[in-house]
Design a protein around this motif. Structure first.
Motif, short mmCIF file in Angstrom:
data_model
loop_
_atom_site.label_atom_id
_atom_site.label_comp_id
_atom_site.label_asym_id
_atom_site.label_seq_id
_atom_site.Cartn_x
_atom_site.Cartn_y
_atom_site.Cartn_z
N VAL A 188 1.00 -1.15 -0.39
CA VAL A 188 0.40 0.14 0.02
C VAL A 188 1.04 1.31 -0.29
CG1 VAL A 188 -1.67 1.49 1.88
CG2 VAL A 188 -1.69 -1.49 1.16
N PRO B 265 -8.13 8.78 -4.32
CA PRO B 265 -9.01 7.93 -4.52
C PRO B 265 -9.21 7.08 -3.88
CG PRO B 265 -7.68 8.33 -6.81
CD PRO B 265 -7.15 8.87 -5.63
N THR C 191 -4.80 4.03 5.64
CA THR C 191 -3.07 3.64 6.19
C THR C 191 -2.42 4.58 6.49
OG1 THR C 191 -4.18 1.86 4.49
CG2 THR C 191 -1.88 1.95 5.13
N1 LIG Z 1 -5.48 -4.55 7.35
C1 LIG Z 1 -5.52 -5.11 6.43
N2 LIG Z 1 -5.94 -6.14 5.89
C2 LIG Z 1 -5.19 -5.79 4.00
N3 LIG Z 1 -5.84 -5.48 3.44
C3 LIG Z 1 -5.67 -4.05 4.08
C4 LIG Z 1 -5.75 -3.50 5.79
N4 LIG Z 1 -6.83 -2.19 5.73
C5 LIG Z 1 -5.99 -1.86 4.84
N5 LIG Z 1 -6.47 -2.37 3.33
C6 LIG Z 1 -6.26 -2.09 1.96
O1 LIG Z 1 -5.35 -1.69 1.78
C7 LIG Z 1 -5.41 -0.74 0.37
C8 LIG Z 1 -5.57 0.80 1.14
O2 LIG Z 1 -6.63 1.15 2.31
P1 LIG Z 1 -6.64 2.04 3.10
O3 LIG Z 1 -7.85 1.66 4.05
O4 LIG Z 1 -5.57 2.69 3.46
O5 LIG Z 1 -7.49 2.88 1.67
P2 LIG Z 1 -7.83 4.97 1.52
O6 LIG Z 1 -7.57 5.14 0.83
O7 LIG Z 1 -8.50 5.17 3.07
O8 LIG Z 1 -9.28 3.81 0.71
P3 LIG Z 1 -10.86 5.29 1.62
O9 LIG Z 1 -11.31 6.12 0.35
O10 LIG Z 1 -11.79 4.02 0.74
O11 LIG Z 1 -11.47 4.79 3.61
C9 LIG Z 1 -6.92 -1.52 -0.22
O12 LIG Z 1 -6.37 -2.02 -0.61
C10 LIG Z 1 -7.84 -1.47 1.90
O13 LIG Z 1 -8.03 -3.41 0.42
#
Ligand SMILES: Nc1ncnc2c1ncn2[C@@H]1O[C@H](COP(=O)(O)OP(=O)(O)OP(=O)(O)O)[C@@H](O)[C@H]1O
Length: 226
Positions: free
Chosen positions: A24, A43, A50
């Motif tokens: 990520v 996006p 994360t």
């Molecule tokens: N604990 C975890 N275990 C496995 N995959 C994870 C975990 N946390 C996040 N991911 C994956 O990591 C990627 C990034 O997730 P993240 O939640 O950081 O995205 P985001 O940009 O905050 O999304 P959103 O705007 O939808 O909240 C995604 O593909 C998510 O499915």
């Protein structure tokens, strides 16, 4: 020499999935200067939460380091990260996460009590901050008796309770109607600017992002200008 309140250097974070490792964050760099308010606009699924969790010392990076006021903090053990987080970082989530059985005032007292502030001082400071958010008449209300905007104001007040140097927020007004979101966001910016806080605020709302000092986004696991 004074240090940046927050610096990410080559931060990596990966998750194990059934399909293998999901990379990520792949060398994310970011520096926030004192008082700088930065919008994180990216996006869905690109890693905003994360990044905020690693920055907020809730998760450890798998590579690189998070520096808080110049000190390596991200890769410390759980107890040390918790102590630094409590004293230097405020976190506001999209949903308020207030404790329903406690009053507004008690919710803002709790992080202070956890940090060792005496009860009377914690109570006085909670009342003061809640007053800054126009909630002087709501101190004894439980979250269930507050409007959505008021709940989120209490959550912001709680994040400010221990006088952090860094404020992190994940869609802090994303659960509010547009008019209320604008009002609450005004107050958040006013209080953050008044305190000279470095802020990293994730939002999908371009109008809110435009009101911050600069925009960044995530591209292939790195932080780039938005
Ligand atoms: N604990 C975890 N275990 C496995 N995959 C994870 C975990 N946390 C996040 N991911 C994956 O990591 C990627 C990034 O997730 P993240 O939640 O950081 O995205 P985001 O940009 O905050 O999304 P959103 O705007 O939808 O909240 C995604 O593909 C998510 O499915």
């Amino acid at each position: 020499m004074s240090h940046a309140p927050l610096e990410l250097r080559a931060v990596e974070r990966r998750y194990k999935t059934e399909a293998g490792a999901l990379e990520v964050l792949r060398g994310a760099d970011l520096t926030l200067q004192p008082g700088e308010i930065v919008a994180l606009v990216a996006p869905s699924g690109t890693g905003k939460s994360t990044l905020l969790h690693v920055t907020g010392l809730l998760e450890r990076p798998d590579g690189g380091e998070v520096f808080i006021e110049g000190a390596a903090a991200g890769t410390l053990g759980d107890d040390a990260r918790t102590a630094i987080r409590r004293n230097t970082i405020g976190f506001v989530y999209q949903f308020h996460h207030l404790l329903p059985e406690f009053t507004a005032e008690e919710n803002v007292m709790l992080p202070q009590l956890a940090a060792g502030t005496p009860r009377a001082a914690a109570r006085a400071r909670a009342a003061e901050i809640l007053g800054q958010f126009g909630l002087a008449a709501r101190l004894q209300h439980r979250p269930g008796k507050l409007s959505g905007g008021e709940q989120q104001r209490v959550a912001i007040a709680r994040a400010l309770a221990n006088a952090p140097r860094v404020l992190l927020a994940d869609e802090p007004t994303g659960n509010l109607d547009t008019a209320t979101a604008n009002l609450v966001f005004d107050e958040l910016l006013r209080e953050a600017r008044g305190r000279g806080l470095a802020c990293l605020i994730a939002t999908h709302n371009p109008e809110l992002a435009a009101r911050m000092d600069r925009k960044v986004t995530l591209r292939e696991g790195r932080v780039v200008p938005g």
